[in-house]
Scaffold this active site. Structure first.
Site, PDB file in Angstrom:
ATOM      1  N   CYS A  29      -0.512  -3.312   2.801  1.00  0.00           N
ATOM      2  CA  CYS A  29       0.331  -2.206   3.273  1.00  0.00           C
ATOM      3  C   CYS A  29       0.475  -2.207   4.785  1.00  0.00           C
ATOM      4  CB  CYS A  29      -0.247  -0.877   2.808  1.00  0.00           C
ATOM      5  SG  CYS A  29      -0.307  -0.745   1.022  1.00  0.00           S
TER       6      CYS A  29
ATOM      7  N   ASN B 236       3.919   5.122  -2.628  1.00  0.00           N
ATOM      8  CA  ASN B 236       3.423   4.115  -1.682  1.00  0.00           C
ATOM      9  C   ASN B 236       4.234   2.831  -1.863  1.00  0.00           C
ATOM     10  OD1 ASN B 236       2.001   2.118  -0.355  1.00  0.00           O
ATOM     11  ND2 ASN B 236       0.009   2.627  -1.245  1.00  0.00           N
TER      12      ASN B 236
ATOM     13  N   HIS C 124       0.951   5.025   7.364  1.00  0.00           N
ATOM     14  CA  HIS C 124       1.273   4.436   6.058  1.00  0.00           C
ATOM     15  C   HIS C 124       1.308   5.551   5.016  1.00  0.00           C
ATOM     16  CE1 HIS C 124       1.250   2.139   2.479  1.00  0.00           C
ATOM     17  NE2 HIS C 124      -0.037   2.292   2.216  1.00  0.00           N
TER      18      HIS C 124
END
Ligand code: ACO
Length: 350
Positions: free
Chosen positions: A136, A305, A275
């Site tokens: 990520c 996500n 994030h």
């Protein structure tokens, strides 16, 4: 969990950051783009097949829906859409690119790189193109490499993309993880002069945490087999609570170090875009930094996500929502599999 998109939009008030001397830019972002697939998988739909509920997911994650790639859509297709938007935004023709860096954990195929599929779609033959794998935090890693390439003078115009099709590696029998992930892509055109000056960039990794977020099979350690497929070895395994704690600690530390490096305090950032993994993680980062208002951006209610796409998508959506204004200082911080993290500070030009 409140509907985070309904938060008040910060206005274009002069930022404290504009009154401080800032470091010279490493490079700039000349244009941004992002793409989210059309299909949205809602919590209510998930609750039809797995033992969960919209209420639980909203309360524990701040996610209500996530975009899912169409069956015929792969990571390079989404990357292509985001890249075209970023190039148009920058006023740059694909032929002007001299490097393509694509961050992903879900390549179209193991070989060749997804960046090469993107290169041919963009029609910029012979431009070097490669993938970067940093979970990520991948977009931040790619931006860091692009910044170094531009600053050194070895490259002039770099396309940086974060794109992931996590729904293809999600275990929909695992209620702890299947609620989290969505698909998407975000892109930035990096060159010496542009709208967002990159003032600071830092990246880091900790392989001791490798087992916290991983796909067990499909590599050289455990090649694909009937058994690996049957045991869901090709899907993401996460240790949610451990990742939660590590993410809060690391992203908070990154923001503090970044602020100190450019001579400001964390509260001087006009926006912090972490994030977008879980709203509770972001709220905890905000509390650690003593910033509990809308400056810490939470924008995963509709996206979930999206891994390497998360930060450029959130940045692009922040711009569309009117959150970005000249003179602002914006910090972005990524964290994910590796473990790996990346932090950048952007200054929006007047
Ligand atoms: N619906 C209902 N109940 C659930 C669900 C669900 N979807 N998932 C877990 N539960 C249950 C658990 O079984 C547990 O029940 P028990 O108390 O009877 O054992 C209870 O809810 C609490 O579980 P926790 O795991 O403690 O829940 P938590 O509040 O930690 O939330 C979550 C779990 C959302 C996964 C959170 O830990 C998290 O977001 N972690 C980080 C996310 C992450 O790992 N991201 C990876 C990045 S991916 C990348 O880098 C590519």
């Amino acid at each position: 969990m409140p509907d985070t998109l309904s938060r008040t939009v910060p206005g274009p008030s002069p930022s404290p950051s504009t009154e401080r001397p800032l470091p010279t830019a490493i490079c700039s972002i000349a244009g941004l783009g992002h793409y989210l697939p059309e299909r949205v998988l809602t919590n209510d739909e998930l609750a039809l097949t797995v033992d969960t509920s919209d209420e639980w997911i909203m309360e524990r994650t701040g996610i209500r829906g996530r975009h899912c790639a169409a069956p015929e859509e792969a990571t390079s297709d989404m990357a292509h859409r985001a890249s075209l938007e970023a190039l148009a935004d920058a006023g740059v023709h694909p032929a002007e690119l001299d490097l393509i860096l694509l961050a992903t954990s879900t390549p179209d195929t193991p070989v060749p790189s997804t960046a090469c599929y993107l290169q041919t779609r963009l029609g910029c033959k012979r431009v070097p193109a490669m993938d970067i794998a940093a979970g990520c935090a991948g977009y931040g890693f790619a931006l860091h490499m692009a910044a170094g390439a531009v600053k050194s003078g070895m490259h002039n115009t770099v396309l940086v993309v974060g794109a992931d099709t996590l729904t293809r590696i999600t275990n929909y029998a695992d209620r702890q993880s299947c609620i989290l992930f969505g698909d998407g892509a975000g892109a930035a055109v990096v060159r010496p002069g542009g709208r967002f000056d990159v003032l600071y960039s830092n990246i880091g990794s900790d392989g001791d945490g490798a087992s916290m977020i991983r796909v067990r099979a499909g590599g050289s350690r455990t090649p694909a087999s009937a058994e690996s497929v049957a045991s869901a070895g090709h899907t993401l395994e996460i240790h949610g609570r451990e990742v939660f704690k590590a993410a809060v600690l690391q992203m908070t530390d990154c923001i503090r170090k970044a602020a100190a490096a450019v001579g400001v305090r964390p509260e001087d950032f006009d926006l912090i875009i972490p994030h977008q993994a879980n709203a509770r993680i972001i709220e905890a980062v905000g509390r650690q930094l003593d910033i509990t208002d809308k400056r810490v951006v939470i924008d995963m209610i509709e996206t979930g996500n999206t891994a390497a796409a998360s930060i450029p998508v959130a940045l692009g959506r922040a711009r569309r929502r009117g959150l970005l204004h000249p003179g602002q200082l914006v910090a972005t911080v990524g964290f994910g599999a590796g473990l790996a993290w990346a932090c950048q500070i952007l200054h929006i030009r007047n």
